[in-house]
Design a protein around this motif. Structure first.
Motif, PDB file in Angstrom:
ATOM      1  N   GLU A  64      32.659  41.426  52.281  1.00 33.68           N
ATOM      2  CA  GLU A  64      33.174  42.650  51.669  1.00 33.68           C
ATOM      3  C   GLU A  64      34.703  42.680  51.682  1.00 33.68           C
ATOM      4  OE1 GLU A  64      32.729  45.315  55.723  1.00 33.68           O
ATOM      5  OE2 GLU A  64      31.219  45.479  54.160  1.00 33.68           O
ATOM      6  N   ARG A  65      35.306  41.778  52.447  1.00 32.51           N
ATOM      7  CA  ARG A  65      36.760  41.777  52.599  1.00 32.51           C
ATOM      8  C   ARG A  65      37.461  41.017  51.483  1.00 32.51           C
ATOM      9  NH1 ARG A  65      37.624  38.323  57.355  1.00 32.51           N
ATOM     10  NH2 ARG A  65      35.935  37.255  56.328  1.00 32.51           N
ATOM     11  N   MET A  66      38.679  41.421  51.212  1.00 34.46           N
ATOM     12  CA  MET A  66      39.606  40.663  50.376  1.00 34.46           C
ATOM     13  C   MET A  66      40.824  40.407  51.244  1.00 34.46           C
ATOM     14  SD  MET A  66      38.632  39.825  47.331  1.00 34.46           S
ATOM     15  CE  MET A  66      40.157  39.466  46.506  1.00 34.46           C
ATOM     16  N   LEU A  67      41.122  39.145  51.498  1.00 30.79           N
ATOM     17  CA  LEU A  67      42.231  38.773  52.357  1.00 30.79           C
ATOM     18  C   LEU A  67      43.450  38.405  51.520  1.00 30.79           C
ATOM     19  CD1 LEU A  67      40.155  36.535  54.781  1.00 30.79           C
ATOM     20  CD2 LEU A  67      40.726  38.960  55.045  1.00 30.79           C
ATOM     21  N   GLU A  68      44.603  38.489  52.128  1.00 27.28           N
ATOM     22  CA  GLU A  68      45.839  38.131  51.434  1.00 27.28           C
ATOM     23  C   GLU A  68      45.767  36.678  50.975  1.00 27.28           C
ATOM     24  OE1 GLU A  68      50.589  37.688  52.302  1.00 27.28           O
ATOM     25  OE2 GLU A  68      49.429  39.077  53.531  1.00 27.28           O
ATOM     26  N   GLY A  69      46.054  36.454  49.711  1.00 30.42           N
ATOM     27  CA  GLY A  69      46.039  35.107  49.161  1.00 30.42           C
ATOM     28  C   GLY A  69      44.697  34.655  48.621  1.00 30.42           C
ATOM     29  N   ASP A  70      43.654  35.479  48.766  1.00 31.96           N
ATOM     30  CA  ASP A  70      42.349  35.110  48.219  1.00 31.96           C
ATOM     31  C   ASP A  70      42.430  34.916  46.711  1.00 31.96           C
ATOM     32  OD1 ASP A  70      40.909  35.111  50.577  1.00 31.96           O
ATOM     33  OD2 ASP A  70      39.987  37.068  50.256  1.00 31.96           O
ATOM     34  N   ALA A  71      41.734  33.912  46.219  1.00 31.93           N
ATOM     35  CA  ALA A  71      41.626  33.667  44.782  1.00 31.93           C
ATOM     36  C   ALA A  71      40.231  34.114  44.345  1.00 31.93           C
ATOM     37  CB  ALA A  71      41.833  32.182  44.488  1.00 31.93           C
ATOM     38  N   VAL A  72      40.155  34.796  43.199  1.00 26.64           N
ATOM     39  CA  VAL A  72      38.899  35.395  42.759  1.00 26.64           C
ATOM     40  C   VAL A  72      38.630  35.066  41.304  1.00 26.64           C
ATOM     41  CG1 VAL A  72      37.644  37.569  42.483  1.00 26.64           C
ATOM     42  CG2 VAL A  72      39.303  37.351  44.305  1.00 26.64           C
ATOM     43  N   ARG A  73      37.357  34.815  41.015  1.00 31.08           N
ATOM     44  CA  ARG A  73      36.896  34.713  39.620  1.00 31.08           C
ATOM     45  C   ARG A  73      35.621  35.512  39.502  1.00 31.08           C
ATOM     46  NH1 ARG A  73      36.531  28.788  37.294  1.00 31.08           N
ATOM     47  NH2 ARG A  73      35.886  29.916  35.429  1.00 31.08           N
ATOM     48  N   ASP A  74      35.472  36.147  38.364  1.00 31.13           N
ATOM     49  CA  ASP A  74      34.280  36.939  38.087  1.00 31.13           C
ATOM     50  C   ASP A  74      33.398  36.177  37.108  1.00 31.13           C
ATOM     51  OD1 ASP A  74      32.789  39.061  36.285  1.00 31.13           O
ATOM     52  OD2 ASP A  74      33.237  40.039  38.194  1.00 31.13           O
ATOM     53  N   PHE A  75      32.137  36.039  37.454  1.00 32.79           N
ATOM     54  CA  PHE A  75      31.155  35.367  36.610  1.00 32.79           C
ATOM     55  C   PHE A  75      30.102  36.389  36.218  1.00 32.79           C
ATOM     56  CE2 PHE A  75      33.123  32.071  39.115  1.00 32.79           C
ATOM     57  CZ  PHE A  75      33.332  31.051  38.206  1.00 32.79           C
ATOM     58  N   ASP A  76      30.402  37.153  35.169  1.00 33.39           N
ATOM     59  CA  ASP A  76      29.481  38.155  34.644  1.00 33.39           C
ATOM     60  C   ASP A  76      28.980  39.088  35.753  1.00 33.39           C
ATOM     61  OD1 ASP A  76      28.133  39.449  32.598  1.00 33.39           O
ATOM     62  OD2 ASP A  76      26.361  38.171  32.766  1.00 33.39           O
ATOM     63  N   GLY A  77      29.922  39.625  36.509  1.00 29.09           N
ATOM     64  CA  GLY A  77      29.582  40.583  37.558  1.00 29.09           C
ATOM     65  C   GLY A  77      29.437  39.991  38.946  1.00 29.09           C
ATOM     66  N   VAL A  78      29.459  38.675  39.073  1.00 24.43           N
ATOM     67  CA  VAL A  78      29.396  38.029  40.383  1.00 24.43           C
ATOM     68  C   VAL A  78      30.799  37.533  40.711  1.00 24.43           C
ATOM     69  CG1 VAL A  78      28.487  36.076  41.697  1.00 24.43           C
ATOM     70  CG2 VAL A  78      26.986  37.351  40.152  1.00 24.43           C
ATOM     71  N   GLU A  79      31.412  38.137  41.713  1.00 23.16           N
ATOM     72  CA  GLU A  79      32.743  37.705  42.124  1.00 23.16           C
ATOM     73  C   GLU A  79      32.623  36.581  43.141  1.00 23.16           C
ATOM     74  OE1 GLU A  79      35.872  41.297  41.701  1.00 23.16           O
ATOM     75  OE2 GLU A  79      34.604  41.372  43.483  1.00 23.16           O
ATOM     76  N   VAL A  80      33.344  35.491  42.880  1.00 26.83           N
ATOM     77  CA  VAL A  80      33.401  34.355  43.791  1.00 26.83           C
ATOM     78  C   VAL A  80      34.821  34.304  44.334  1.00 26.83           C
ATOM     79  CG1 VAL A  80      33.161  31.857  44.034  1.00 26.83           C
ATOM     80  CG2 VAL A  80      31.620  33.117  42.517  1.00 26.83           C
ATOM     81  N   VAL A  81      34.939  34.340  45.667  1.00 21.24           N
ATOM     82  CA  VAL A  81      36.227  34.402  46.347  1.00 21.24           C
ATOM     83  C   VAL A  81      36.439  33.107  47.133  1.00 21.24           C
ATOM     84  CG1 VAL A  81      37.590  35.678  48.049  1.00 21.24           C
ATOM     85  CG2 VAL A  81      35.971  36.897  46.609  1.00 21.24           C
ATOM     86  N   VAL A  82      37.665  32.585  47.055  1.00 20.53           N
ATOM     87  CA  VAL A  82      38.049  31.393  47.810  1.00 20.53           C
ATOM     88  C   VAL A  82      39.357  31.717  48.530  1.00 20.53           C
ATOM     89  CG1 VAL A  82      38.660  28.941  47.691  1.00 20.53           C
ATOM     90  CG2 VAL A  82      36.971  29.886  46.089  1.00 20.53           C
ATOM     91  N   ASP A  83      39.414  31.452  49.834  1.00 18.68           N
ATOM     92  CA  ASP A  83      40.656  31.699  50.566  1.00 18.68           C
ATOM     93  C   ASP A  83      41.722  30.685  50.150  1.00 18.68           C
ATOM     94  OD1 ASP A  83      40.915  29.488  52.901  1.00 18.68           O
ATOM     95  OD2 ASP A  83      38.802  29.982  52.559  1.00 18.68           O
ATOM     96  N   LYS A  84      42.978  31.061  50.352  1.00 13.46           N
ATOM     97  CA  LYS A  84      44.078  30.238  49.835  1.00 13.46           C
ATOM     98  C   LYS A  84      44.125  28.838  50.446  1.00 13.46           C
ATOM     99  CE  LYS A  84      47.535  32.251  52.939  1.00 13.46           C
ATOM    100  NZ  LYS A  84      48.773  33.016  52.979  1.00 13.46           N
ATOM    101  N   MET A  85      43.633  28.652  51.669  1.00 15.04           N
ATOM    102  CA  MET A  85      43.644  27.327  52.283  1.00 15.04           C
ATOM    103  C   MET A  85      42.554  26.423  51.691  1.00 15.04           C
ATOM    104  SD  MET A  85      46.193  27.514  54.258  1.00 15.04           S
ATOM    105  CE  MET A  85      46.100  26.144  55.366  1.00 15.04           C
ATOM    106  N   SER A  86      41.462  27.020  51.197  1.00 19.77           N
ATOM    107  CA  SER A  86      40.342  26.237  50.664  1.00 19.77           C
ATOM    108  C   SER A  86      40.490  25.888  49.185  1.00 19.77           C
ATOM    109  CB  SER A  86      39.027  26.997  50.865  1.00 19.77           C
ATOM    110  OG  SER A  86      38.769  27.201  52.236  1.00 19.77           O
ATOM    111  N   VAL A  87      41.347  26.615  48.463  1.00 19.19           N
ATOM    112  CA  VAL A  87      41.489  26.416  47.015  1.00 19.19           C
ATOM    113  C   VAL A  87      41.713  24.948  46.643  1.00 19.19           C
ATOM    114  CG1 VAL A  87      42.964  26.923  45.010  1.00 19.19           C
ATOM    115  CG2 VAL A  87      42.136  28.784  46.441  1.00 19.19           C
TER     116      VAL A  87
END
Length: 124
Positions: A64-87
């Protein structure tokens, strides 16, 4: 590998994006799991963590969290989040979902991984 564009410069409300893709089947499974949870505030987070016999492991979980630097993409209502170190470790990766007699679960095809262990649970 393409360089990620830093979208945090300029408009401070813009959230950076990532290059992870998710199949329609995987997105539908995520939607189904979220409906079962009865929560609309969760996102699918994918991260790379140290561990496993090859050095790195994938983590997929709802967050449920959004952290500083998180990268996000929305896939038709499904948000996929990747932390900045994992990108950088996940550039061009694809998430799918298999549901067969021999295997059920999410799979990750990652062109950035140079190899994996025999059990397939970790990569380098």
């Amino acid at each position: 590998m393409t360089a990620a564009v830093d979208q945090t410069k300029g408009d401070p409300t813009e959230v950076p994006t990532h290059e992870v893709n998710i199949s329609d089947v995987a997105a539908a499974k995520v939607r189904s799991l979220l409906e079962q949870e009865g929560r609309d505030d969760l996102r699918l987070r994918i991260a790379v963590q140290p561990g496993g016999c090859s050095g790195l492991i994938y983590q997929l979980y709802f967050d449920e969290r959004m952290l500083e630097g998180d990268a996000v993409r929305d896939f038709d209502g499904v948000e996929v989040v990747v932390d900045k170190m994992s990108v950088p470790y996940l550039a061009g990766a694809s998430i799918d979902f298999e549901d067969t007699i021999s295997k059920q679960g999410f799979t990750i095809d990652n062109p950035a991984a140079s190899g994996s262990c025999a059990c397939g649970d970790s990569f380098h």
